[in-house]
Each structure stands twice: as C-alpha cells, then as structure tokens.
Design a protein around this motif. Structure first.
Motif, mmCIF file in Angstrom:
data_model
loop_
_atom_site.group_PDB
_atom_site.id
_atom_site.type_symbol
_atom_site.label_atom_id
_atom_site.label_comp_id
_atom_site.label_asym_id
_atom_site.label_seq_id
_atom_site.Cartn_x
_atom_site.Cartn_y
_atom_site.Cartn_z
ATOM 1 N N LYS A 254 0.842 -1.185 0.000
ATOM 2 C CA LYS A 254 0.000 0.000 0.000
ATOM 3 C C LYS A 254 0.880 1.239 0.000
ATOM 4 O O LYS A 254 1.855 1.321 0.736
ATOM 5 C CB LYS A 254 -0.919 0.013 1.236
ATOM 6 C CG LYS A 254 -1.884 -1.176 1.280
ATOM 7 C CD LYS A 254 -2.738 -1.110 2.517
ATOM 8 C CE LYS A 254 -3.695 -2.304 2.575
ATOM 9 N NZ LYS A 254 -4.542 -2.265 3.784
ATOM 10 N N GLY A 255 0.531 2.175 -0.827
ATOM 11 C CA GLY A 255 1.289 3.415 -0.905
ATOM 12 C C GLY A 255 0.712 4.477 0.004
ATOM 13 O O GLY A 255 -0.363 4.330 0.591
ATOM 14 N N GLY A 256 1.427 5.595 0.104
ATOM 15 C CA GLY A 256 0.944 6.712 0.902
ATOM 16 C C GLY A 256 1.104 6.551 2.396
ATOM 17 O O GLY A 256 0.514 7.303 3.166
ATOM 18 N N SER A 257 1.890 5.554 2.844
ATOM 19 C CA SER A 257 2.080 5.338 4.268
ATOM 20 C C SER A 257 3.394 5.967 4.715
ATOM 21 O O SER A 257 4.370 6.001 3.966
ATOM 22 C CB SER A 257 2.091 3.835 4.587
ATOM 23 O OG SER A 257 0.869 3.241 4.222
ATOM 24 N N VAL B 31 -2.436 -6.797 18.963
ATOM 25 C CA VAL B 31 -2.454 -5.631 19.847
ATOM 26 C C VAL B 31 -1.364 -4.637 19.468
ATOM 27 O O VAL B 31 -1.573 -3.420 19.482
ATOM 28 C CB VAL B 31 -2.308 -6.075 21.320
ATOM 29 C CG1 VAL B 31 -2.085 -4.868 22.225
ATOM 30 C CG2 VAL B 31 -3.543 -6.842 21.764
ATOM 31 N N THR B 32 -0.182 -5.138 19.113
ATOM 32 C CA THR B 32 0.960 -4.262 18.825
ATOM 33 C C THR B 32 1.061 -3.848 17.360
ATOM 34 O O THR B 32 1.976 -3.104 17.000
ATOM 35 C CB THR B 32 2.267 -4.948 19.245
ATOM 36 O OG1 THR B 32 2.426 -6.174 18.497
ATOM 37 C CG2 THR B 32 2.256 -5.269 20.731
ATOM 38 N N GLY B 33 0.153 -4.324 16.507
ATOM 39 C CA GLY B 33 0.176 -3.937 15.106
ATOM 40 C C GLY B 33 1.125 -4.746 14.253
ATOM 41 O O GLY B 33 1.463 -4.338 13.136
ATOM 42 N N GLY B 34 1.549 -5.903 14.741
ATOM 43 C CA GLY B 34 2.444 -6.763 13.976
ATOM 44 C C GLY B 34 1.674 -7.752 13.120
ATOM 45 O O GLY B 34 0.454 -7.671 12.978
ATOM 46 N N PRO C 125 10.204 -1.735 5.394
ATOM 47 C CA PRO C 125 9.777 -1.088 6.648
ATOM 48 C C PRO C 125 8.256 -1.028 6.741
ATOM 49 O O PRO C 125 7.576 -0.732 5.755
ATOM 50 C CB PRO C 125 10.384 0.317 6.554
ATOM 51 C CG PRO C 125 10.620 0.540 5.097
ATOM 52 C CD PRO C 125 10.923 -0.798 4.514
ATOM 53 N N PRO C 126 7.700 -1.306 7.916
ATOM 54 C CA PRO C 126 6.246 -1.220 8.099
ATOM 55 C C PRO C 126 5.815 0.224 8.254
ATOM 56 O O PRO C 126 6.649 1.115 8.466
ATOM 57 C CB PRO C 126 6.027 -2.010 9.395
ATOM 58 C CG PRO C 126 7.287 -1.789 10.160
ATOM 59 C CD PRO C 126 8.396 -1.726 9.142
ATOM 60 N N PRO C 127 4.527 0.512 8.143
ATOM 61 C CA PRO C 127 4.048 1.877 8.408
ATOM 62 C C PRO C 127 4.438 2.332 9.805
ATOM 63 O O PRO C 127 4.316 1.588 10.773
ATOM 64 C CB PRO C 127 2.521 1.746 8.268
ATOM 65 C CG PRO C 127 2.324 0.555 7.381
ATOM 66 C CD PRO C 127 3.447 -0.389 7.694
ATOM 67 N N LEU D 56 10.629 5.761 0.686
ATOM 68 C CA LEU D 56 9.707 6.890 0.809
ATOM 69 C C LEU D 56 9.089 7.263 -0.526
ATOM 70 O O LEU D 56 7.995 7.810 -0.579
ATOM 71 C CB LEU D 56 10.453 8.092 1.394
ATOM 72 C CG LEU D 56 11.123 7.862 2.751
ATOM 73 C CD1 LEU D 56 11.818 9.128 3.209
ATOM 74 C CD2 LEU D 56 10.100 7.409 3.783
ATOM 75 N N PHE D 57 9.802 6.974 -1.622
ATOM 76 C CA PHE D 57 9.291 7.279 -2.957
ATOM 77 C C PHE D 57 9.422 6.035 -3.839
ATOM 78 O O PHE D 57 10.329 5.935 -4.670
ATOM 79 C CB PHE D 57 10.068 8.452 -3.572
ATOM 80 C CG PHE D 57 10.037 9.696 -2.739
ATOM 81 C CD1 PHE D 57 8.878 10.439 -2.633
ATOM 82 C CD2 PHE D 57 11.152 10.111 -2.045
ATOM 83 C CE1 PHE D 57 8.844 11.578 -1.849
ATOM 84 C CE2 PHE D 57 11.135 11.246 -1.267
ATOM 85 C CZ PHE D 57 9.966 11.987 -1.175
ATOM 86 N N PRO D 58 8.558 5.061 -3.655
ATOM 87 C CA PRO D 58 8.675 3.823 -4.432
ATOM 88 C C PRO D 58 8.339 4.033 -5.901
ATOM 89 O O PRO D 58 7.655 4.991 -6.275
ATOM 90 C CB PRO D 58 7.652 2.897 -3.756
ATOM 91 C CG PRO D 58 6.649 3.830 -3.160
ATOM 92 C CD PRO D 58 7.420 5.042 -2.732
ATOM 93 N N VAL D 59 8.834 3.125 -6.732
ATOM 94 C CA VAL D 59 8.533 3.177 -8.159
ATOM 95 C C VAL D 59 7.042 2.938 -8.369
ATOM 96 O O VAL D 59 6.449 2.041 -7.766
ATOM 97 C CB VAL D 59 9.355 2.118 -8.925
ATOM 98 C CG1 VAL D 59 9.050 2.168 -10.417
ATOM 99 C CG2 VAL D 59 10.848 2.340 -8.691
#
Length: 403
Positions: free
Chosen positions: A51-54, A215-218, A239-241, A326-329
């Motif tokens: 997903k983009g924009g994260s 709970v921890t978002g993993g 890297p995760p959001p 930060l700026f994926p293709v």
C-alpha cells in the motif's frame, strides 16, 4: 475474536482452490498456460498487497527472538527446525542490511526458561552471522520463555529516541512458554512504548502470539515449509508503516572519507575501533580505513556508530538505499500480450506465447516482463526506462520534490 477469525481463511476451508480445479487444459491439451498463470499470480501477490501513501520509518531497530528449546530439534523442517531457522536468518540479515543499511538488528535466544542476548543492536551483519553460526554448536533444551525474552528486548528498545522504529520478530517452534508473570502486562507495555511485535510460528498458531501481534500492530504467520518460512521472513525486510507517535527529528550523521596508506599521523598503523576489544583481531593493524569526521577514530567498514564519540557514520549510497522506500517506483500497468511488443526493455527477452501479460510503465512508455517488473520494484527501486530518458527522469524528480 470473531472479527479476527473472519479475516483469516484456513486451507481446509474455502480460502484455497483445489489444484485440479485451478489447472485447466487449453485447446491443445497443454497445461503450460494454466501453470504460468498460477506462477504469475503468486509472484504478483506481494506487489498487490503493498500500500502506498504510508509513512515509513527509515531507522529501524529490530530484535529477533529465536526459540532454542528442545522442540526446535524436530525434523519437520529440513534438517531440523533450528538449523533451517539459522540458515534462513543468515540470508535474511544480509538482505535486510542491503535494503536497510542504516538500521540495526539484535538477536535474543530463549531456552531453559531463560532469555539470553547473543548480539546487541548493531548495524554490522557480519557480527550477527558469526553469532548465528556459533549457535549451531550449542545445546537446545528445555522450554522457551516468551515473557523473559520480550522484557529483555524492551530494556534496550525503551532507550531509543522517538524518531526510531521499534520492532520485535519472534520465531517460535514450541507450543508452550514458561513465564514468571502476567505476559498480558508485557504486551500492554509494548503497545504503550510503540513496539511492533510480529510472530513466525513453526508448529501451530498460538492464541497468545496471535493476540500479541494484533495488539501491537504486527503480523502473525505459521510456516508451511522452508520456502514459506523464507517468505514470512522477507515480509520484514520492507519497513512497516510508522507509528503515529513517531516524531520527526534531525539526525546527526557523519560521512567519513577513506584513509589510504600514508605516513601522516592520522592514518598511521593502528587497530580500528571495530576490533579494539577483540583479542583475536588485535594483531591486525590497518593503515587504511574510514576516519570519523568528528574525532578521527578509525573504522574498517560502514555503516557503523562511532565507538569513540557516538556519531552515526554512513556513506551517500547507504542513505540513498534507505530513502527509496519513501518514494517507491510507481506500479506498472498490467496489459495483455497482443504481439505488438517483441522484447522486454530491461532484459531484452523475446516475448512468447507463455507471456500472457506484460507490464507497461506509463512514464517512459516501455514494456517489461514479469521477472523484470518484480526486480525493479523489489530490488532495483528504479525504472530503467525512466532512468535512461533524461526528460522523463527530470519530470519524475520534480514530482517527487513536490510530494
């Protein structure tokens, strides 16, 4: 609980097609097209899930908790669970630091109801791989202690600055854990401290591990075989959001120059700071290395944290590799093969009947095959067509600057 169960579909239910229903013959009685379509869907699945924009964290700090209990000697993974885990972890660490050169990893093992840190948080992959190889000769006995391992990791992660991401990846093969207290309190502490905990189960899904990851978002997964195990590990390379509480901060870094052989005092024969406390390497005097721009101490490789003044030492390529997340293709457009394109722009492979779908870059208007499309988005992080076209490259750079 009901919502969690609805989100997951199990193999013995409706989540998977039967093989004999998924594979169909063509008009000539061949299965080639059907098999190629299944392979295509499998390769594209990871790209479609992104997903983009994260907002992503560039400076990641991960503790890997490895179960070294008696259950890790089971032979359902070849040759055993522990040896398969150690081998895949070596490959994972090398790939992780290639994609995240300014991040750090630490390793914790748990056995005999205790937790032991065998490698502190550091950005040196050689040190981690050395400790993993030494672990092959140790004994694997007793039960693991999940709570002790998490508490040991939290002691170091709590001290990190607010701009750094905090992650824990647990690899567990046992169905039990021997904890001294309430592990629920430890899970709440991780949530409060913004620590993301993911679990890779080698035996079965455990309720406490599933709850901890939720709970921890993993993320939580149970491996099917060694190939699926590798895929589960590779999910943690990107890297995760970042957490909403992650602060933006200016990080002081140094870009050291490489000191060549010279007769000057600052480049004289000396032991580098990386091996200053290692008696085995103390006799290796070097007259080359990287000099810290702040204190002029010598280091043999980058990236590293200066042991004299604490400055983070990196090179420009390391910073660039961390920045590409930060700026994926932009995702290529999937088109049907109609015979108009004859070769892949990247590898120059000639398209044939097996290539039912091609991938089209809307910026440079070039066509790529499936393998090159995956390589561009997962490894290269730059479109070859856009890079070779000055006008397209300048336009794309302006769009990134505007963002």
């Amino acid at each position: 609980m009901a919502d969690e169960e609805d989100e997951k579909e199990y193999r013995w239910e409706t989540g998977y097609e039967k093989t004999w229903e998924a594979i169909k013959e063509d008009e000539y009685g061949s299965l080639e097209f059907s098999v190629a379509d299944i392979i295509l869907k499998a390769k594209r699945k990871r790209q479609l899930e992104r997903k983009g924009g994260s907002r992503l964290g560039m400076m990641r700090h991960i503790y890997i908790i490895l179960d070294c209990s008696e259950k890790m000697t089971n032979e359902d993974l070849h040759p055993t669970r522990i040896f398969c885990s150690l081998k895949l972890l070596e490959d994972f660490i090398e790939e992780f630091f290639y994609q995240n050169p300014i991040s750090q990893i630490g390793i914790i093992v748990t056995r005999n109801k205790r937790a032991e840190k065998i490698s502190d948080l550091t950005g040196n992959p050689k040190k981690h791989i050395k400790e993993l190889k030494a672990l092959k000769n140790s004994s694997f006995t007793g039960e693991p202690s999940l709570q002790n391992s998490l508490e040991l990791a939290l002691k170091s992660l709590k001290l990190l600055p607010s701009h750094a991401t905090r992650e824990i990846v647990v690899i567990i093969g046992s169905l039990t854990t021997c904890d001294p207290g309430d592990i629920g309190e430890t899970i709440q502490t991780m949530k409060t401290e913004g620590v993301r905990c993911s679990v890779i189960g080698l035996a079965a899904e455990l309720h406490i591990c599933k709850r901890m990851a939720s709970v921890t978002g993993g993320i939580h997964g149970v491996v099917l075989d060694d190939k699926h195990f590798k895929e589960q590990l590779n999910l943690h390379i990107d890297p995760p959001p970042a957490a909403t509480r992650l602060d933006a901060a200016l990080v002081k870094m140094g870009f050291p120059h490489h000191a060549l052989q010279s007769s000057t005092a600052e480049t004289s024969m000396a032991v580098c700071m990386c091996h200053a406390d290692n008696m085995e390497d103390s006799d290796k005097l070097l007259n080359t290395g990287y000099l810290c721009p702040q204190c002029l101490s010598k280091h043999c490789e980058l990236p590293v944290e200066c042991r004299a003044c604490g400055l983070t030492l990196v090179s420009a390529p390391h910073l660039a590799r961390s920045y590409h997340y930060l700026f994926p293709v932009k995702r290529f457009k999937e088109i049907q093969y109609d015979g108009s394109s004859s070769n892949c722009f990247s590898c120059q492979k000639e398209f044939g009947q097996v290539d039912k779908k091609l991938y089209y870059c809307e910026n440079c208007h070039h066509t790529f095959c499936l393998d090159c499309e995956i390589f561009v988005h997962e490894s290269l992080h730059m479109c070859p067509g856009c890079a070779t076209n000055p006008e397209t490259y300048v336009k794309q750079s302006e769009n990134l600057s505007a963002r």
